[in-house]
Design an enzyme around this catalytic site. Sequence first.
Site, mmCIF file in Angstrom:
data_model
loop_
_atom_site.group_PDB
_atom_site.id
_atom_site.type_symbol
_atom_site.label_atom_id
_atom_site.label_comp_id
_atom_site.label_asym_id
_atom_site.label_seq_id
_atom_site.Cartn_x
_atom_site.Cartn_y
_atom_site.Cartn_z
ATOM 1 N N ASP A 306 0.826 -1.212 0.000
ATOM 2 C CA ASP A 306 0.000 0.000 0.000
ATOM 3 C C ASP A 306 0.862 1.265 0.000
ATOM 4 O OD1 ASP A 306 1.019 -0.289 2.534
ATOM 5 O OD2 ASP A 306 -0.816 0.290 3.574
ATOM 6 N N ASP A 384 7.226 -4.375 14.190
ATOM 7 C CA ASP A 384 7.753 -3.008 14.074
ATOM 8 C C ASP A 384 7.976 -2.375 15.447
ATOM 9 O OD1 ASP A 384 5.005 -3.107 14.380
ATOM 10 O OD2 ASP A 384 4.589 -1.418 13.054
#
Length: 541
Positions: A306, A384
């Site tokens: 994306d 992350d």
Amino acid sequence: MMKAFSSLQSLFWCHWAMVRKKGSLILCGAFLFVAWNALLLLFLWGRPPIGRLGEGGGAEPGAGEEWGGGKTKVGGANGLAGEVIRLAEEVESELETQKKLLKQIQSHRELWEQRKELGKRESEDTQDEKNIEELNKPQQIPAVPRSHKTIDDTKTVIEKQEVLMVTQPRLVMKEQEPEQEKKKMVENEVDRTKPSPQIIIPILVIACDRVTVKRSLDKLIQYRPSAELYPIIVSQDCGHADTARVIGSYGSQITHISQPDLADIPVRPDHRKFQGYYKIARHYRWALNQVFNVFAYSTVVIVEDDLEVAPDFFEYFRALYPILRSDPTLWCVSAWNDNGRDGLVNPGMADLLYRTDFFPGLGWMLLKEVWAELEPKWPKAFWDDWMRHPEQRKDRSCIRPEISRTITFGRKGVSLGQYFDQYLRYIKLNTEFVPFTKADLSYLVQEKYDETFEKEVYSAPLVKVEELQQGGSLKGSGPFRVQYSSRDSFKVLARNLGVMDDLKSGVPRAGYRGVVSFISRGRRIYLAPPEGWTKYDTSWS
């Protein structure tokens, strides 16, 4: 006959062993090939004529039976034909054997040449190491006249000694020598950060079930300057057929790989809603192992399906690769500025780059050596945030731009649009091509950067946030410094100034040494801790 051939084959391998010792591989191979054929011809010529195969053979008139008619004729003809066929088959078999032997000679020759070259390199490296050791050994030199000074690396001046033991002595004879040394150091620094034009930098696209991956791939292919230097690998999870068809439509322009394990991951009951995060972590681990261990690349730039990239996306990473490789205080290069919203960045400074202690992600470069460190302890989920823990970061930093080289268009995802409507949709994407590979980026190396950065931040006038807001009395274009002293004061000030207020293990987004740099109402602002900052407080989260 077979014994003769076995003897010849033994002779061949005996000669082959001698050849390996002498190293004349091609010449001896050719000699053996000619000798083999000569021996084969001598062998065939030494056989009895075809018509005299022995007593009673009946293959020639007078050799048992007369070459007459009837049944005897047919038998003689068949025997002759059979003998010719048998001889032809033997010759064909032996030629095939010779062909295989020659192929073995060729393969051994290539291997031998590789080993010879490796041995030569190792010999040169060993010699270089010996030379370095000799240079580093203390050397005895004669007494120096009193009119000169001998200076060692510790800058200690030694005078009036008959015998001196020094390390790397330098006799200061000319006033211009310090200038030459300084110039040499600058040249070495530039060489250390000079882009390597031939390094292959693969782009790994992490995909799942978004058919809009087409938007991401279209931009990557549009801006890619070379398919050879920037191979695109699309790793797909989820097994989504429509997305797979979109990826497959690019044919040889990309490489499409599929994560094989699509099963749900066992999680504790309160984490069932986070199943997507577990699958993403599993996919990242598999895909990065493919890039480094199967495709055997030394670095990679990771983007998700994306993300849209800027025109100078590839230029940016190529220019910063040598700095990432040479500076051990760095562990990633990111294309993303967490505070990169329009109005918070300077649109006229597309070439401005920073160091940051916060791992940004969203289009980032990783080295194989760092992956080898992370892979054994890779988390099951939330990879992350895990990267932002002190145990992984180890006081290392990343490079990030003033203006982002990626933007996200994916509101739909496992995070259910968290931050997207409030922050991510407003991130400004760079549209100006910056020739980073032609710029001197050595200022980003830590020893240079820290001194300049701290001087710039703490020489800026200290102001209150109210002075920066609309109607404030502050004059001038900045930079200005706003100071925080606690977790809560940081959050209040960040919200008032419009930057992201969350902290991970005490590190603010886009922050370096606790300082967040951004633009507010056209002025450069540093949201900073008090001067003398030493470390992050991990309880600020």
